[in-house]
Write a protein that holds these residues in place. Structure first.
Motif, PDB file in Angstrom:
ATOM      1  N   THR A   1       0.789  -1.228   0.000  1.00  0.00           N
ATOM      2  CA  THR A   1       0.000   0.000   0.000  1.00  0.00           C
ATOM      3  C   THR A   1       0.825   1.284   0.000  1.00  0.00           C
ATOM      4  O   THR A   1       0.604   2.153  -0.843  1.00  0.00           O
ATOM      5  CB  THR A   1      -0.982  -0.012   1.191  1.00  0.00           C
ATOM      6  OG1 THR A   1      -1.734  -1.234   1.153  1.00  0.00           O
ATOM      7  CG2 THR A   1      -1.937   1.161   1.123  1.00  0.00           C
ATOM      8  N   ARG A   2       1.740   1.438   0.917  1.00  0.00           N
ATOM      9  CA  ARG A   2       2.487   2.700   1.018  1.00  0.00           C
ATOM     10  C   ARG A   2       3.268   2.975  -0.273  1.00  0.00           C
ATOM     11  O   ARG A   2       3.255   4.078  -0.799  1.00  0.00           O
ATOM     12  CB  ARG A   2       3.432   2.675   2.208  1.00  0.00           C
ATOM     13  CG  ARG A   2       4.164   4.009   2.395  1.00  0.00           C
ATOM     14  CD  ARG A   2       5.123   4.001   3.538  1.00  0.00           C
ATOM     15  NE  ARG A   2       4.440   3.678   4.784  1.00  0.00           N
ATOM     16  CZ  ARG A   2       5.054   3.192   5.852  1.00  0.00           C
ATOM     17  NH1 ARG A   2       6.345   2.957   5.831  1.00  0.00           N
ATOM     18  NH2 ARG A   2       4.380   2.936   6.950  1.00  0.00           N
TER      19      ARG A   2
ATOM     20  N   LEU B   1       2.384  -0.964 -14.916  1.00  0.00           N
ATOM     21  CA  LEU B   1       1.023  -1.461 -14.729  1.00  0.00           C
ATOM     22  C   LEU B   1       0.883  -1.957 -13.309  1.00  0.00           C
ATOM     23  O   LEU B   1       1.772  -2.643 -12.804  1.00  0.00           O
ATOM     24  CB  LEU B   1       0.747  -2.653 -15.651  1.00  0.00           C
ATOM     25  CG  LEU B   1       1.042  -2.576 -17.125  1.00  0.00           C
ATOM     26  CD1 LEU B   1       0.773  -3.929 -17.772  1.00  0.00           C
ATOM     27  CD2 LEU B   1       0.197  -1.503 -17.779  1.00  0.00           C
ATOM     28  N   VAL B   2      -0.228  -1.657 -12.677  1.00  0.00           N
ATOM     29  CA  VAL B   2      -0.547  -2.198 -11.354  1.00  0.00           C
ATOM     30  C   VAL B   2      -1.806  -3.026 -11.503  1.00  0.00           C
ATOM     31  O   VAL B   2      -2.824  -2.541 -12.012  1.00  0.00           O
ATOM     32  CB  VAL B   2      -0.773  -1.087 -10.306  1.00  0.00           C
ATOM     33  CG1 VAL B   2      -1.261  -1.675  -8.985  1.00  0.00           C
ATOM     34  CG2 VAL B   2       0.490  -0.270 -10.098  1.00  0.00           C
ATOM     35  N   ILE B   3      -1.734  -4.286 -11.066  1.00  0.00           N
ATOM     36  CA  ILE B   3      -2.881  -5.195 -11.159  1.00  0.00           C
ATOM     37  C   ILE B   3      -3.278  -5.589  -9.734  1.00  0.00           C
ATOM     38  O   ILE B   3      -2.427  -5.963  -8.921  1.00  0.00           O
ATOM     39  CB  ILE B   3      -2.533  -6.472 -11.946  1.00  0.00           C
ATOM     40  CG1 ILE B   3      -1.804  -6.157 -13.249  1.00  0.00           C
ATOM     41  CG2 ILE B   3      -3.774  -7.331 -12.137  1.00  0.00           C
ATOM     42  CD1 ILE B   3      -2.625  -5.695 -14.392  1.00  0.00           C
ATOM     43  N   TYR B   4      -4.584  -5.529  -9.449  1.00  0.00           N
ATOM     44  CA  TYR B   4      -5.060  -5.895  -8.114  1.00  0.00           C
ATOM     45  C   TYR B   4      -6.498  -6.388  -8.176  1.00  0.00           C
ATOM     46  O   TYR B   4      -7.184  -6.253  -9.176  1.00  0.00           O
ATOM     47  CB  TYR B   4      -4.953  -4.702  -7.155  1.00  0.00           C
ATOM     48  CG  TYR B   4      -6.025  -3.664  -7.361  1.00  0.00           C
ATOM     49  CD1 TYR B   4      -7.164  -3.658  -6.563  1.00  0.00           C
ATOM     50  CD2 TYR B   4      -5.926  -2.714  -8.365  1.00  0.00           C
ATOM     51  CE1 TYR B   4      -8.164  -2.719  -6.755  1.00  0.00           C
ATOM     52  CE2 TYR B   4      -6.915  -1.780  -8.570  1.00  0.00           C
ATOM     53  CZ  TYR B   4      -8.027  -1.783  -7.767  1.00  0.00           C
ATOM     54  OH  TYR B   4      -9.026  -0.864  -7.966  1.00  0.00           O
ATOM     55  N   CYS B   5      -6.949  -6.959  -7.078  1.00  0.00           N
ATOM     56  CA  CYS B   5      -8.360  -7.271  -6.852  1.00  0.00           C
ATOM     57  C   CYS B   5      -8.584  -7.218  -5.341  1.00  0.00           C
ATOM     58  O   CYS B   5      -8.614  -6.138  -4.776  1.00  0.00           O
ATOM     59  CB  CYS B   5      -8.817  -8.570  -7.513  1.00  0.00           C
ATOM     60  SG  CYS B   5      -8.025 -10.072  -6.943  1.00  0.00           S
TER      61      CYS B   5
ATOM     62  N   PRO C   1      -1.044  -7.337  -3.860  1.00  0.00           N
ATOM     63  CA  PRO C   1      -1.819  -8.373  -3.184  1.00  0.00           C
ATOM     64  C   PRO C   1      -2.642  -7.876  -1.997  1.00  0.00           C
ATOM     65  O   PRO C   1      -3.525  -8.588  -1.529  1.00  0.00           O
ATOM     66  CB  PRO C   1      -0.759  -9.379  -2.742  1.00  0.00           C
ATOM     67  CG  PRO C   1       0.474  -8.563  -2.567  1.00  0.00           C
ATOM     68  CD  PRO C   1       0.391  -7.499  -3.632  1.00  0.00           C
ATOM     69  N   ASP C   2      -2.376  -6.657  -1.500  1.00  0.00           N
ATOM     70  CA  ASP C   2      -3.168  -6.110  -0.392  1.00  0.00           C
ATOM     71  C   ASP C   2      -4.602  -5.854  -0.845  1.00  0.00           C
ATOM     72  O   ASP C   2      -5.518  -5.822  -0.026  1.00  0.00           O
ATOM     73  CB  ASP C   2      -2.561  -4.818   0.135  1.00  0.00           C
ATOM     74  CG  ASP C   2      -1.152  -4.988   0.659  1.00  0.00           C
ATOM     75  OD1 ASP C   2      -0.715  -6.132   0.882  1.00  0.00           O
ATOM     76  OD2 ASP C   2      -0.463  -3.960   0.835  1.00  0.00           O
ATOM     77  N   GLY C   3      -4.778  -5.648  -2.145  1.00  0.00           N
ATOM     78  CA  GLY C   3      -6.100  -5.476  -2.725  1.00  0.00           C
ATOM     79  C   GLY C   3      -6.846  -4.260  -2.214  1.00  0.00           C
ATOM     80  O   GLY C   3      -6.318  -3.416  -1.498  1.00  0.00           O
ATOM     81  N   MET C   4      -8.093  -4.197  -2.615  1.00  0.00           N
ATOM     82  CA  MET C   4      -8.930  -3.063  -2.214  1.00  0.00           C
ATOM     83  C   MET C   4      -9.055  -2.968  -0.707  1.00  0.00           C
ATOM     84  O   MET C   4      -9.133  -1.868  -0.156  1.00  0.00           O
ATOM     85  CB  MET C   4     -10.312  -3.185  -2.880  1.00  0.00           C
ATOM     86  CG  MET C   4     -11.228  -2.000  -2.600  1.00  0.00           C
ATOM     87  SD  MET C   4     -10.526  -0.344  -2.877  1.00  0.00           S
ATOM     88  CE  MET C   4     -10.392  -0.287  -4.633  1.00  0.00           C
ATOM     89  N   GLU C   5      -9.025  -4.104  -0.012  1.00  0.00           N
ATOM     90  CA  GLU C   5      -9.117  -4.070   1.457  1.00  0.00           C
ATOM     91  C   GLU C   5      -7.925  -3.343   2.069  1.00  0.00           C
ATOM     92  O   GLU C   5      -8.078  -2.539   2.983  1.00  0.00           O
ATOM     93  CB  GLU C   5      -9.228  -5.496   2.019  1.00  0.00           C
ATOM     94  CG  GLU C   5     -10.506  -6.203   1.629  1.00  0.00           C
ATOM     95  CD  GLU C   5     -10.504  -6.721   0.202  1.00  0.00           C
ATOM     96  OE1 GLU C   5     -11.613  -6.941  -0.324  1.00  0.00           O
ATOM     97  OE2 GLU C   5      -9.421  -6.906  -0.404  1.00  0.00           O
ATOM     98  N   GLY C   6      -6.732  -3.597   1.566  1.00  0.00           N
ATOM     99  CA  GLY C   6      -5.536  -2.923   2.062  1.00  0.00           C
ATOM    100  C   GLY C   6      -5.558  -1.438   1.748  1.00  0.00           C
ATOM    101  O   GLY C   6      -5.159  -0.606   2.564  1.00  0.00           O
TER     102      GLY C   6
END
Length: 174
Positions: A44-45, A123-127, A153-158
């Motif tokens: 995240t940071r 590119l940043v890929i997340y879910c 990998p922290d995803g939207m929750e992170g």
């Protein structure tokens, strides 16, 4: 057809998982690999700093909501707005282990358009957290020749837990 859905907020702890050689074809929920060959794992940071610098294409590959099967015919169904990292594209289906040719074509085209056909464009890929969809999609982008692929990998929750802003997006579908 197998339906794979990553649920927001689902956190499953478990043993470390080795990175598979190919795409992950197992259950999409659960412990994920901690590495991505050819890509960079970002948290995240560092993602917030990268986005602040600009010039990054952000792609959410979370599944689209599905109308409940038990909902009466003709009943109004209004899914909640889908939240993304601001400026992000939402391409459901691009993170499955095996994707259909139309989804593959859409994913390739949107990455090319968003990167200006530059394989060095970041590119940043997340879910979602503990979901293989973003890992598969990041691996797929690397297979397309992109050299600066970040997997979040922290995803939207992170992202939300850090108090960072979100915006609404509509799904891009073939």
């Amino acid at each position: 057809m197998t339906l794979a859905v990553c649920l927001p907020g689902l956190a499953i702890a478990g043993p470390a998982v080795k990175e598979p050689a190919g795409y992950w074809m197992g259950p999409v929920h659960g412990p994920v690999a901690t590495t991505l060959s050819g890509g960079t794992v970002i948290h995240t940071r560092k993602l917030a700093a990268l986005l602040e610098a600009g010039g990054v294409l952000v792609v959410d590959v979370s599944d689209a909501p599905i109308r409940p099967a038990n909902l009466a015919a003709g009943a109004v169904w209004l899914p909640l707005p889908h939240r993304v990292i601001p400026g992000g594209l939402w391409i459901p289906g691009a993170g499955l282990g095996a994707i259909s040719p139309p989804v593959d074509k859409l994913f390739r085209e949107r990455l090319a358009l968003g990167s200006g056909n530059d394989p060095a464009h970041p590119l940043v890929i997340y879910c979602h957290r503990n979901c293989w969809l973003s890992w598969n999609a990041a691996k797929r982008a690397i297979s397309y020749g992109y050299r600066n692929v970040y997997w979040f990998p922290d995803g939207m929750e992170g992202w939300r837990a850090a108090g960072l802003p979100t915006s609404s997006a509509e799904p891009l579908t073939p």
